[in-house]
Design a protein around this motif. Structure first.
Motif: not given
Ligand SMILES: [Zn+2]
Length: 333
Positions: A52, A55, A94, A140-141
């Motif tokens: 994404h 992130e 994203r 992810h984040s």
């Protein structure tokens, strides 16, 4: 399946870009790839991040981690995609900004070399990375929303043996939460279908301020060390601490109905993992036009806070907080 160009690399560091397609601005879209090869034989561990595009924090932590890694002591090889979706990242978003649907790289694996741009990116990563690793994390984040979180998601709809290996990988990362979650079309899900352990850490967020950024960067580096110790690539580090496991039924997201300015009462990373009593006020949404309080956000049950965010503007329906229902969650020692 042919060997990737990096498979002949000797001890040391190597960086390349895998060309994918031509973008409308005339530049070549390519997927970047770092390969760090140890002096001794061992497994190949893949890391994919910025699936994404907004992130950003994991790739910064990975850079710091790779910089300090001594290849003379490393057993095996790290293959790292630092920005999996450069088009999404360039757009601060994203998803891939492109004409066709299916623009979430997290949903299109193994991809298609003659599909849309997102599918082409996935196909390049599948061919050059996924098909050659013994374990993988897709890191992810949070995006721009100021998220506070630290957990590892893993897929449990796998044969028992792989489920055990996925859980071991998730736990070795050492985050306070492990979450049974299902992402069909994700890189990890695709690899699980081939019998390879792969999980999704979800840690911190972008634009968190210096202290929280440092807190989560350190947690990510410790997580990478934990996994590599577990895989036998570096000396094993301390056993993971006590972790809370919960499934999707235990998960409850508290989403404001209205857009506005969220006043968050839980803005410290250390507050995650707290048991919150049902009925506790978590925050409120203020209308930036009329200055009225539009709604109060309240814990629906006794649960452990595993997702929170800084005060800031939120869209109606966005995640503001998330709890793991205490009665449905399990402590893993
Ligand atoms: Zn993500």
């Amino acid at each position: 399946m042919s060997a990737p160009l990096w498979s002949e690399q000797k001890e040391g560091r190597f960086f390349t870009r895998i060309d994918v397609t031509t973008m409308l601005n005339g530049a070549t879209l390519s997927v970047p790839l770092h390969v760090v090869t140890g002096a001794q034989a061992g497994p190949t561990f893949g890391i994919v991040t910025n699936t994404h595009g907004d992130e950003f924090l994991p790739t910064v932590a990975i850079r710091e981690f790779l910089g300090a890694l001594a290849t003379a002591q490393l057993r095996g090889r790290l293959v790292v995609v630092p920005v999996a979706n450069p088009m999404a990242t360039a757009g601060f978003g994203r998803l891939t900004p492109e004409q066709h649907g299916r623009t979430d790289l997290h949903e299109v694996y193994p991809g298609n070399a003659r599909g849309n741009t997102t599918q082409m990116i996935a196909a390049a990563i599948t061919e050059n990375v996924l098909h050659h690793v013994d374990a993988l994390i897709d890191f992810h984040s949070g995006g721009s929303g100021g998220r506070l979180q630290a957990r590892v998601d893993y897929n449990t709809s796998t044969p028992e043996d792989l489920k055990t290996r996925n859980l071991a990988l998730a736990r070795a990362f050492g985050a306070p939460f492990v979450h049974e979650n299902e992402f069909a079309g994700a890189a990890a899900h695709y690899l699980n279908g081939r019998g390879i352990p792969a999980v999704n850490p979800e840690v911190g967020g972008s634009y968190l301020g210096p202290e929280t950024t440092r807190y989560y960067t350190r947690a990510m580096i410790e997580g990478l060390k934990g996994i590599m110790g577990h895989l036998g690539m570096i000396e094993a580090v301390a056993k993971p601490r006590r972790q809370l496991q919960f499934d999707q039924k235990a998960r409850r997201e508290i989403r404001p109905k209205h857009s506005g300015y969220l006043v968050s009462y839980y803005e410290k990373a250390e507050e995650l993992g707290q048991l919150i009593k049902g009925g506790t006020k978590l925050g409120e949404v203020v209308d930036i036009y009329s200055y009225k309080v539009l709604e109060e956000l309240v814990a629906p049950f006794d649960g452990f806070l595993f997702f929170s965010r800084y005060s800031g503007v939120v869209g109606g329906g966005t995640q503001a907080f998330a709890l793991a229902e205490a009665a449905r969650s399990t402590w893993l020692d």
